[in-house]
Scaffold this motif. Structure first.
Motif, PDB file in Angstrom:
ATOM      1  N   ARG A 149       0.832  -1.215   0.000  1.00  0.00           N
ATOM      2  CA  ARG A 149       0.000   0.000   0.000  1.00  0.00           C
ATOM      3  C   ARG A 149       0.863   1.261   0.000  1.00  0.00           C
ATOM      4  O   ARG A 149       0.526   2.248  -0.658  1.00  0.00           O
ATOM      5  N   HIS A 150       1.964   1.211   0.722  1.00  0.00           N
ATOM      6  CA  HIS A 150       2.865   2.373   0.750  1.00  0.00           C
ATOM      7  C   HIS A 150       3.468   2.626  -0.632  1.00  0.00           C
ATOM      8  O   HIS A 150       3.595   3.776  -1.068  1.00  0.00           O
ATOM      9  N   GLY A 151       3.828   1.558  -1.350  1.00  0.00           N
ATOM     10  CA  GLY A 151       4.363   1.718  -2.700  1.00  0.00           C
ATOM     11  C   GLY A 151       3.338   2.287  -3.668  1.00  0.00           C
ATOM     12  O   GLY A 151       3.664   3.127  -4.512  1.00  0.00           O
ATOM     13  N   ILE A 152       2.085   1.844  -3.554  1.00  0.00           N
ATOM     14  CA  ILE A 152       1.019   2.380  -4.417  1.00  0.00           C
ATOM     15  C   ILE A 152       0.819   3.866  -4.161  1.00  0.00           C
ATOM     16  O   ILE A 152       0.678   4.663  -5.097  1.00  0.00           O
ATOM     17  N   ARG A 153       0.827   4.269  -2.903  1.00  0.00           N
ATOM     18  CA  ARG A 153       0.629   5.685  -2.576  1.00  0.00           C
ATOM     19  C   ARG A 153       1.772   6.540  -3.106  1.00  0.00           C
ATOM     20  O   ARG A 153       1.562   7.635  -3.628  1.00  0.00           O
ATOM     21  N   GLN A 154       3.007   6.050  -3.007  1.00  0.00           N
ATOM     22  CA  GLN A 154       4.145   6.804  -3.535  1.00  0.00           C
ATOM     23  C   GLN A 154       4.046   6.964  -5.049  1.00  0.00           C
ATOM     24  O   GLN A 154       4.373   8.029  -5.590  1.00  0.00           O
ATOM     25  N   ALA A 155       3.591   5.910  -5.750  1.00  0.00           N
ATOM     26  CA  ALA A 155       3.435   5.993  -7.208  1.00  0.00           C
ATOM     27  C   ALA A 155       2.368   7.023  -7.581  1.00  0.00           C
ATOM     28  O   ALA A 155       2.534   7.789  -8.542  1.00  0.00           O
ATOM     29  N   GLU A 156       1.269   7.077  -6.844  1.00  0.00           N
ATOM     30  CA  GLU A 156       0.218   8.059  -7.111  1.00  0.00           C
ATOM     31  C   GLU A 156       0.717   9.478  -6.863  1.00  0.00           C
ATOM     32  O   GLU A 156       0.400  10.396  -7.620  1.00  0.00           O
ATOM     33  N   GLU A 157       1.503   9.671  -5.822  1.00  0.00           N
ATOM     34  CA  GLU A 157       2.048  10.998  -5.539  1.00  0.00           C
ATOM     35  C   GLU A 157       3.009  11.448  -6.636  1.00  0.00           C
ATOM     36  O   GLU A 157       3.052  12.624  -6.991  1.00  0.00           O
ATOM     37  N   LYS A 158       3.777  10.505  -7.195  1.00  0.00           N
ATOM     38  CA  LYS A 158       4.687  10.853  -8.290  1.00  0.00           C
ATOM     39  C   LYS A 158       3.909  11.247  -9.541  1.00  0.00           C
ATOM     40  O   LYS A 158       4.311  12.155 -10.278  1.00  0.00           O
ATOM     41  N   ARG A 159       2.783  10.568  -9.796  1.00  0.00           N
ATOM     42  CA  ARG A 159       1.974  10.919 -10.977  1.00  0.00           C
ATOM     43  C   ARG A 159       1.323  12.284 -10.810  1.00  0.00           C
ATOM     44  O   ARG A 159       1.157  13.021 -11.776  1.00  0.00           O
ATOM     45  N   ARG A 160       0.950  12.628  -9.595  1.00  0.00           N
ATOM     46  CA  ARG A 160       0.313  13.932  -9.360  1.00  0.00           C
ATOM     47  C   ARG A 160       1.318  15.074  -9.300  1.00  0.00           C
ATOM     48  O   ARG A 160       0.958  16.216  -9.504  1.00  0.00           O
ATOM     49  N   ALA A 161       2.571  14.779  -9.055  1.00  0.00           N
ATOM     50  CA  ALA A 161       3.573  15.825  -8.864  1.00  0.00           C
ATOM     51  C   ALA A 161       3.711  16.748 -10.075  1.00  0.00           C
ATOM     52  O   ALA A 161       3.705  17.963  -9.918  1.00  0.00           O
ATOM     53  N   PRO A 162       3.815  16.230 -11.348  1.00  0.00           N
ATOM     54  CA  PRO A 162       3.924  17.153 -12.490  1.00  0.00           C
ATOM     55  C   PRO A 162       2.725  18.071 -12.631  1.00  0.00           C
ATOM     56  O   PRO A 162       2.866  19.227 -13.010  1.00  0.00           O
TER      57      PRO A 162
END
Length: 249
Positions: A149-162
């Protein structure tokens, strides 16, 4: 130091890949007479005798004073993940502490204690709630699910960052628009001035003085066109007319 000796013995077993059904006896024989006598009283199952990860925590617990063992159990219930500690590191710390605090308990009880302490000690409130509401009830499964779950959340945050970095503050956007409109007005004014000079030349006759004067005016206009504003470093205007210069307001 008994704890250091235990760590060295574990490392030696891992490096040499030593296998023995009575490895605990080999471990005890390496110790001094007083420690041997104390540890030989420990009751071990056949599975515990051949696994250092099982008999070493029991021996370490045997070597602890009674009050220290009680304090270890109390400290175990208050374990918490540190701000700079990964989920994997926190899980290892929970497991190592439980192996000492509950060395003589059954494996099922130790796993229950690890599960409760791990979920309770996570510093991510959302993740803590998700694990409690899930059907997971084993320590190993809880650690794997928390990492996933922590890995999924980090991936979503990276997609939202740009998308977040493209947001321009309203004040900066207004200044950029004003600069764009100002440059357009300057270009239009320069083009209009050039066409006016051509029209003036056609209707003023062919006198050398007049033609020379008009040419000088065009040269000055062309020279001013290439100058930069000393305030904003943009072309086609001077600092006294700059819209970004606060002294002009």
């Amino acid at each position: 130091n008994f704890a250091d000796f235990c760590a060295d013995f574990r490392e030696h077993v891992q490096l040499t890949r030593m296998k023995d059904d009575n490895l605990s006896t080999y471990f005890i024989n390496l110790l001094d007479a007083t420690t041997k006598k104390k540890l030989r009283k420990a009751i071990l199952s056949p599975a515990q005798r051949r696994d250092p990860d099982k008999f070493i925590p029991i021996f370490r617990r045997k070597m602890m004073p009674p009050h220290e063992a009680e304090n270890l159990q109390m400290d175990f219930s208050d374990l918490a993940q540190k701000s700079d500690e990964s989920i994997e590191s926190f899980a290892h710390r929970v497991e190592d502490t439980a192996s000492l605090a509950f060395a003589e308990d059954s494996r099922a009880n130790v796993d229950d204690q690890c599960f409760s302490a791990f979920v309770k000690g996570l510093n991510d409130t959302k993740l803590r709630i998700q694990l409690r509401e899930s059907s997971i009830r084993t320590f190993t499964a809880a650690v794997e699910e928390a990492i996933r779950r922590h890995g999924i959340r980090q991936a979503e945050e990276k997609r939202r960052a740009p998308e977040q970095t493209t947001d321009i503050p309203e004040e900066v956007y207004r200044i950029e628009q004003d600069t764009l409109h100002r440059d357009q007005r300057h270009h239009e004014a320069a083009a209009h001035g050039s066409s006016s000079n051509q029209h003036f030349d056609r209707h003023k006759g062919r006198g050398g003085a007049k033609r020379g004067g008009n040419r000088d005016s065009r040269d000055r206009a062309e020279k001013n066109k290439n100058k930069l504003c000393h305030y904003c470093k943009q072309p086609n205007h001077f600092a006294k007319h700059c819209l970004l210069n606060p002294l002009n307001y």
